[in-house]
Design an enzyme around this catalytic site. Structure first.
Site, mmCIF file in Angstrom:
data_model
loop_
_atom_site.group_PDB
_atom_site.id
_atom_site.type_symbol
_atom_site.label_atom_id
_atom_site.label_comp_id
_atom_site.label_asym_id
_atom_site.label_seq_id
_atom_site.Cartn_x
_atom_site.Cartn_y
_atom_site.Cartn_z
ATOM 1 N N ASP A 31 92.238 -20.590 -58.962
ATOM 2 C CA ASP A 31 91.443 -19.598 -58.769
ATOM 3 C C ASP A 31 92.172 -18.574 -58.225
ATOM 4 O O ASP A 31 92.907 -18.830 -56.985
ATOM 5 C CB ASP A 31 90.182 -19.879 -57.860
ATOM 6 C CG ASP A 31 89.090 -20.584 -58.559
ATOM 7 O OD1 ASP A 31 89.001 -20.730 -59.713
ATOM 8 O OD2 ASP A 31 88.156 -21.079 -58.021
ATOM 9 N N ASP A 143 78.552 -9.144 -52.334
ATOM 10 C CA ASP A 143 78.105 -10.400 -52.434
ATOM 11 C C ASP A 143 78.186 -11.072 -53.738
ATOM 12 O O ASP A 143 78.097 -12.318 -54.116
ATOM 13 C CB ASP A 143 76.553 -10.689 -52.145
ATOM 14 C CG ASP A 143 76.426 -10.457 -50.529
ATOM 15 O OD1 ASP A 143 77.289 -10.435 -49.754
ATOM 16 O OD2 ASP A 143 75.179 -10.398 -50.273
ATOM 17 N N ASN A 144 78.708 -10.332 -54.707
ATOM 18 C CA ASN A 144 78.744 -10.930 -56.109
ATOM 19 C C ASN A 144 80.202 -11.266 -56.361
ATOM 20 O O ASN A 144 80.898 -10.856 -55.891
ATOM 21 C CB ASN A 144 78.168 -9.667 -57.038
ATOM 22 C CG ASN A 144 76.662 -9.537 -57.076
ATOM 23 O OD1 ASN A 144 75.907 -10.273 -56.913
ATOM 24 N ND2 ASN A 144 76.381 -8.343 -56.938
ATOM 25 N N GLN A 302 72.553 -12.655 -43.650
ATOM 26 C CA GLN A 302 73.278 -12.091 -44.888
ATOM 27 C C GLN A 302 74.730 -11.445 -44.567
ATOM 28 O O GLN A 302 75.611 -11.690 -45.378
ATOM 29 C CB GLN A 302 72.569 -10.711 -45.360
ATOM 30 C CG GLN A 302 71.439 -11.170 -46.302
ATOM 31 C CD GLN A 302 71.537 -11.831 -47.482
ATOM 32 O OE1 GLN A 302 72.391 -11.578 -48.199
ATOM 33 N NE2 GLN A 302 71.078 -13.090 -47.618
ATOM 34 N N ASP A 313 78.848 -25.390 -56.806
ATOM 35 C CA ASP A 313 79.510 -26.561 -56.740
ATOM 36 C C ASP A 313 79.762 -27.171 -55.446
ATOM 37 O O ASP A 313 79.722 -28.425 -55.565
ATOM 38 C CB ASP A 313 81.243 -26.142 -56.996
ATOM 39 C CG ASP A 313 81.466 -25.278 -58.267
ATOM 40 O OD1 ASP A 313 80.731 -25.520 -59.259
ATOM 41 O OD2 ASP A 313 82.479 -24.476 -58.811
#
Length: 358
Positions: A31, A143-144, A302, A313
């Site tokens: 990653d 947050d995406n 948040q 995962d």
């Protein structure tokens, strides 16, 4: 005896753990995470929250993202993340989790081998020289996260060159629980079927994940070939909705989708299929017998959410760590929620040295 050594007894362990009890097979990827802006997403036609396979138009994306400030490299790939988290949750013995996948003979491949070893996962990679080790760009905005996977070597996994070898198949036979993410359907459906049939014929537990909307949309045929062997199916709310649409369920009610999915044809009648759908901060939906039950997730501020990449995962990893110990469904989900809650506070699918799950 130290606290650490006695602690696991509070888990009410029903099953003595041994090496290679949990088997995972999938796409090992490195990653590459970086915070990007909307312009970057637009430039490469990416949605803020999505998972796709890289096409030619994304080649430049990989070159560009590594030039960004603060790039992080983590061992990834959905299934590998999950088995790694299971092993972390279990701690001892080492190598309860086995992992198969394909890498290149290169620097990134060496990093993956080193990271698997550090995580005490018994990784047996098929190494080849035709393609470099696969990578996944995690493009983070707020947050995406938008994931673009360049499978490369991961796409080269060969059943007859690896899974069928006696020394490797013995590891498959040692396992009691199997987990393969839907992503691997794009690579080697024949390998998945071989493992799934073995589990079914020996009344062992075979788990799968819907993984991403594109799997149900474009790999529906191999997915539905494996489905009769699936004892536990994971997915999130978006994947569940796409799956329902592809199968003509004509509903967007997640509980109804779970129930209908549970009732799809199944080979091993000794085990009723279990369907578990996560919904981010909303309740996790699971089939319990013939009912559908909601399980609230752990509350989190948040502001504490750093990166939702890997939350799904991690949920599976936590769930499987309780499952190999033959814990109840409630405990499996509680362990899944705990692991996901830890992971979303950190960048990438990373974790502290030890869990404090009780």
């Amino acid at each position: 005896m130290s606290n650490e050594e006695t602690a696991p007894s509070t888990w009410k362990k029903k099953t003595a753990l041994s090496e290679n009890m949990l088997f995972g097979m999938g796409n090992p990827l490195l990653d590459i995470s970086a915070v990007v802006d909307k312009d970057f997403l637009d430039k490469f036609g990416l949605k803020p929250n999505d998972q796709i396979l890289a096409e030619d138009k994304h080649k430049a994306l990989f070159e560009e993202i590594v030039k960004r400030n603060k790039v992080e490299y983590h061992a990834g790939g959905s299934t590998q993340n999950s088995v790694k988290i299971s092993q972390w949750m279990l701690q001892k013995p080492h190598k309860v989790a086995t992992f198969f996948g394909c890498i290149g003979k290169d620097n990134f491949g060496e990093i993956l081998k080193k990271k698997a070893e550090e995580a005490h996962v018994d990784a047996h990679y098929y190494e080849q020289t035709e393609e470099p080790t696969g990578t996944c760009a995690a493009c983070i905005t707020g947050d995406n996260r938008s994931l673009v996977a360049n499978l490369a070597a991961a796409n080269c996994y060969k059943k007859e060159k690896h899974l069928d070898l006696d020394s490797n198949w013995e590891l498959v036979e040692k396992a009691k629980v199997y987990y393969i993410a839907g992503f691997f359907l794009t690579v080697s459906p024949e390998s998945i079927l071989k493992v799934a049939k073995h589990a079914s014929e020996n009344n062992k537990i075979f788990c799968m994940n819907l993984s991403a909307p594109f799997i149900s949309q474009f790999f529906k045929e191999p997915l539905m070939k494996v489905m009769p062997y699936v004892d536990i199916l994971f997915g999130n709310e978006t994947e569940a909705a796409t799956f329902a649409k592809e199968l003509g369920f004509e509903t967007d009610d997640i509980a109804v989708i779970a129930h209908k999915t549970q009732n799809l044809p199944k080979e091993n009648a000794k085990r009723q299929r279990l369907v578990v759908f996560t919904q981010g901060k909303d309740d996790t939906v699971a089939t319990v017998g013939d009912k559908v039950t909601m399980f609230p997730v752990v509350d989190i501020d948040q502001n504490d959410i750093v990166d939702t990449n890997g939350a799904g995962d991690a949920f599976v990893g936590g769930f499987l760590s309780a499952l190999v110990q033959e814990q109840s469904l409630e405990e499996c989900i509680r362990a899944g929620h705990y692991a996901a809650n830890v992971i979303i506070r950190r960048v990438g699918c990373t974790f502290p040295e030890k869990p404090d799950f009780r």
